[in-house]
Motif scaffolding. Sequence first.
Motif, PDB file in Angstrom:
ATOM      1  N   GLU A 248       0.863  -1.134  -0.055  1.00  0.00           N
ATOM      2  CA  GLU A 248       0.065  -0.069  -0.124  1.00  0.00           C
ATOM      3  C   GLU A 248       0.822   1.185   0.014  1.00  0.00           C
ATOM      4  N   ASN A 249       1.985   1.247   0.807  1.00  0.00           N
ATOM      5  CA  ASN A 249       2.873   2.577   0.744  1.00  0.00           C
ATOM      6  C   ASN A 249       3.369   2.812  -0.756  1.00  0.00           C
ATOM      7  N   ALA A 250       3.892   1.546  -1.248  1.00  0.00           N
ATOM      8  CA  ALA A 250       4.594   1.575  -2.682  1.00  0.00           C
ATOM      9  C   ALA A 250       3.607   2.212  -3.609  1.00  0.00           C
ATOM     10  N   ILE A 251       2.168   1.972  -3.412  1.00  0.00           N
ATOM     11  CA  ILE A 251       1.203   2.546  -4.349  1.00  0.00           C
ATOM     12  C   ILE A 251       0.863   4.043  -4.091  1.00  0.00           C
ATOM     13  N   LYS A 252       0.714   4.121  -2.916  1.00  0.00           N
ATOM     14  CA  LYS A 252       0.393   5.690  -2.502  1.00  0.00           C
ATOM     15  C   LYS A 252       1.563   6.603  -2.471  1.00  0.00           C
ATOM     16  N   TYR A 253       2.839   6.216  -2.159  1.00  0.00           N
ATOM     17  CA  TYR A 253       4.108   7.002  -2.466  1.00  0.00           C
ATOM     18  C   TYR A 253       4.919   6.996  -3.420  1.00  0.00           C
ATOM     19  N   GLY A 254       4.659   5.763  -4.308  1.00  0.00           N
ATOM     20  CA  GLY A 254       5.346   5.679  -5.661  1.00  0.00           C
ATOM     21  C   GLY A 254       4.983   6.704  -6.590  1.00  0.00           C
ATOM     22  N   ARG A 255       5.082   6.685  -7.719  1.00  0.00           N
ATOM     23  CA  ARG A 255       4.892   7.527  -8.802  1.00  0.00           C
ATOM     24  C   ARG A 255       3.512   7.162  -9.451  1.00  0.00           C
ATOM     25  N   ARG A 256       2.540   8.398  -9.666  1.00  0.00           N
ATOM     26  CA  ARG A 256       1.136   7.995 -10.303  1.00  0.00           C
ATOM     27  C   ARG A 256       1.391   7.211 -11.528  1.00  0.00           C
ATOM     28  N   GLY A 257       0.821   6.343 -11.975  1.00  0.00           N
ATOM     29  CA  GLY A 257       1.076   5.945 -13.164  1.00  0.00           C
ATOM     30  C   GLY A 257       2.266   4.786 -13.270  1.00  0.00           C
ATOM     31  N   GLY A 258       2.823   4.689 -12.129  1.00  0.00           N
ATOM     32  CA  GLY A 258       4.169   3.672 -12.248  1.00  0.00           C
ATOM     33  C   GLY A 258       3.936   2.488 -12.133  1.00  0.00           C
ATOM     34  N   ARG A 259       4.932   1.748 -11.476  1.00  0.00           N
ATOM     35  CA  ARG A 259       4.877   0.399 -11.378  1.00  0.00           C
ATOM     36  C   ARG A 259       5.493  -0.079  -9.943  1.00  0.00           C
ATOM     37  N   VAL A 260       4.764  -1.002  -9.314  1.00  0.00           N
ATOM     38  CA  VAL A 260       5.185  -1.479  -8.159  1.00  0.00           C
ATOM     39  C   VAL A 260       5.538  -3.080  -8.534  1.00  0.00           C
ATOM     40  N   GLU A 261       6.711  -3.502  -8.170  1.00  0.00           N
ATOM     41  CA  GLU A 261       7.166  -4.887  -8.188  1.00  0.00           C
ATOM     42  C   GLU A 261       7.100  -5.376  -6.973  1.00  0.00           C
ATOM     43  N   VAL A 262       6.487  -6.596  -6.699  1.00  0.00           N
ATOM     44  CA  VAL A 262       6.597  -7.529  -5.686  1.00  0.00           C
ATOM     45  C   VAL A 262       7.201  -8.784  -5.720  1.00  0.00           C
ATOM     46  N   THR A 263       8.062  -9.040  -5.246  1.00  0.00           N
ATOM     47  CA  THR A 263       8.982 -10.364  -5.305  1.00  0.00           C
ATOM     48  C   THR A 263       9.377 -11.089  -4.288  1.00  0.00           C
ATOM     49  N   LEU A 264       8.923 -12.379  -4.298  1.00  0.00           N
ATOM     50  CA  LEU A 264       9.180 -13.320  -3.371  1.00  0.00           C
ATOM     51  C   LEU A 264      10.203 -14.050  -3.554  1.00  0.00           C
ATOM     52  N   ALA A 265      10.982 -14.638  -2.702  1.00  0.00           N
ATOM     53  CA  ALA A 265      12.277 -15.379  -3.296  1.00  0.00           C
ATOM     54  C   ALA A 265      12.805 -16.030  -1.803  1.00  0.00           C
ATOM     55  N   SER A 266      13.380 -17.522  -1.908  1.00  0.00           N
ATOM     56  CA  SER A 266      14.096 -18.108  -0.714  1.00  0.00           C
ATOM     57  C   SER A 266      15.579 -18.547  -1.337  1.00  0.00           C
ATOM     58  N   ALA A 267      16.310 -18.132  -0.293  1.00  0.00           N
ATOM     59  CA  ALA A 267      17.639 -18.396  -0.546  1.00  0.00           C
ATOM     60  C   ALA A 267      18.599 -18.781   1.039  1.00  0.00           C
ATOM     61  N   ASP A 277       9.226   0.283  -5.670  1.00  0.00           N
ATOM     62  CA  ASP A 277       7.917   1.310  -6.491  1.00  0.00           C
ATOM     63  C   ASP A 277       9.252   2.259  -7.355  1.00  0.00           C
ATOM     64  N   ASP A 278       8.813   2.863  -8.215  1.00  0.00           N
ATOM     65  CA  ASP A 278       9.574   3.720  -9.130  1.00  0.00           C
ATOM     66  C   ASP A 278       9.375   5.104  -8.923  1.00  0.00           C
ATOM     67  N   GLY A 279       9.208   5.544  -7.599  1.00  0.00           N
ATOM     68  CA  GLY A 279       8.809   6.938  -7.273  1.00  0.00           C
ATOM     69  C   GLY A 279      10.042   7.663  -7.114  1.00  0.00           C
ATOM     70  N   GLN A 280       9.855   8.838  -6.507  1.00  0.00           N
ATOM     71  CA  GLN A 280      11.107   9.786  -6.271  1.00  0.00           C
ATOM     72  C   GLN A 280      12.160   9.506  -5.446  1.00  0.00           C
ATOM     73  N   GLY A 281      12.005   8.344  -4.717  1.00  0.00           N
ATOM     74  CA  GLY A 281      13.083   7.753  -3.804  1.00  0.00           C
ATOM     75  C   GLY A 281      13.166   8.589  -2.683  1.00  0.00           C
ATOM     76  N   ILE A 282      13.908   8.227  -1.407  1.00  0.00           N
ATOM     77  CA  ILE A 282      14.130   8.576  -0.229  1.00  0.00           C
ATOM     78  C   ILE A 282      15.642   9.191  -0.105  1.00  0.00           C
ATOM     79  N   ALA A 283      15.763  10.477   0.241  1.00  0.00           N
ATOM     80  CA  ALA A 283      17.120  10.688   0.728  1.00  0.00           C
ATOM     81  C   ALA A 283      17.989  10.194   1.722  1.00  0.00           C
ATOM     82  N   PRO A 284      19.108   9.950   1.793  1.00  0.00           N
ATOM     83  CA  PRO A 284      19.920   9.138   2.664  1.00  0.00           C
ATOM     84  C   PRO A 284      19.743   9.421   4.316  1.00  0.00           C
ATOM     85  N   GLU A 285      19.474  10.778   4.721  1.00  0.00           N
ATOM     86  CA  GLU A 285      19.288  11.088   5.915  1.00  0.00           C
ATOM     87  C   GLU A 285      17.977  10.521   6.658  1.00  0.00           C
ATOM     88  N   HIS A 286      17.049  10.341   5.533  1.00  0.00           N
ATOM     89  CA  HIS A 286      15.663   9.639   6.362  1.00  0.00           C
ATOM     90  C   HIS A 286      15.671   8.157   6.538  1.00  0.00           C
TER      91      HIS A 286
END
Length: 350
Positions: A248-267, A277-286
Amino acid sequence: MTETADARAAITATLIEAIGAPVILIDAQGTIRALSPAARSLISGLDTGKQLALVMRDPDLIDAIDDVAQRGGRHVVELVERVPVERTFRIHIVALEGDGRRHAAMLTFEDLSEQRMTERMRVDFVANASHELRTPLASVLGFIETLQGPARNDEAARGRFLGIMREQGLRMARLVDDLLSLSRIELRAHVTPQTPVDLAAIAREIVDSLMLLARGREVTIALDLPAQPLRVAGDRDELLRLMENLIENAIKYGRRGGRVEVTLASAGGEASVAVRDDGQGIAPEHLPRLTERFYRIDTAQSRETGGTGLGLAIVKHIVLRHRGRLTIESVVGQGATFRAVLPALPQTPG
């Protein structure tokens, strides 16, 4: 040791191993001679023949055991463990028979974790709730006073104000729900879930439930799942909440009209859930502060989208309760990836 002493020691060990509470028997030299199954599961590394001081290295506990061994009597020690999660024990140390110079001892453990957590939760709940509820509550009260006074006969204003009051009321309800959820998770933090849960099935369920929200923001959700079920020992309701919050966070805070990738894996005996998400990203200090309660990068945007500032705090505590870890990777302008890694159960066919 005489035959009688051997028989007595065997009987004592059998009795202790049958006790449901955490109990440890050590000899005069501090070597573990017997322990109950509850003690084994409570503290990793305990086993007969080991020196207790090499497993439990708390100085106050070691000093108390040494004092009981030398002088006899009893001691009570309160021990706080910080890793992997915070736990508090009250340990009763009682001297048993000695060899003339030192005494054997029996340790019984009283788990105070839930009691301490409840006390802390009560204080935190009052502080957090009063702080976060003050603004919407003041807003609602202000509109009520206006409707009772200057806008008493203003139909247009009444309709607009009631709409705002409804939104503020819903915001307070979401906040209370999230606070209660966080409190329940923290209360059970020291209890590791044991029920087998398929993360792939949870991911499908959550993605289906969020399709309407995704369509509203013209977001495409890409779901990449392994061919086999991906099972972990977990609490299904909490893992549903974890997956829901991340996607839900990826949908809300990512880019409108963008893409959310959900990947499950085991190793390597671990199961991972990655949401990108392919939104604006998060600054390192946050990044180091994102899982703090009520921490928001953009307070106005968070509240506009219905956020309470508790979503990632809830995710973090769910991951910790499942003895996993949460990582956050982001480059400004290139989106963000939130990855929860949990211990996986052995795969079984089908």
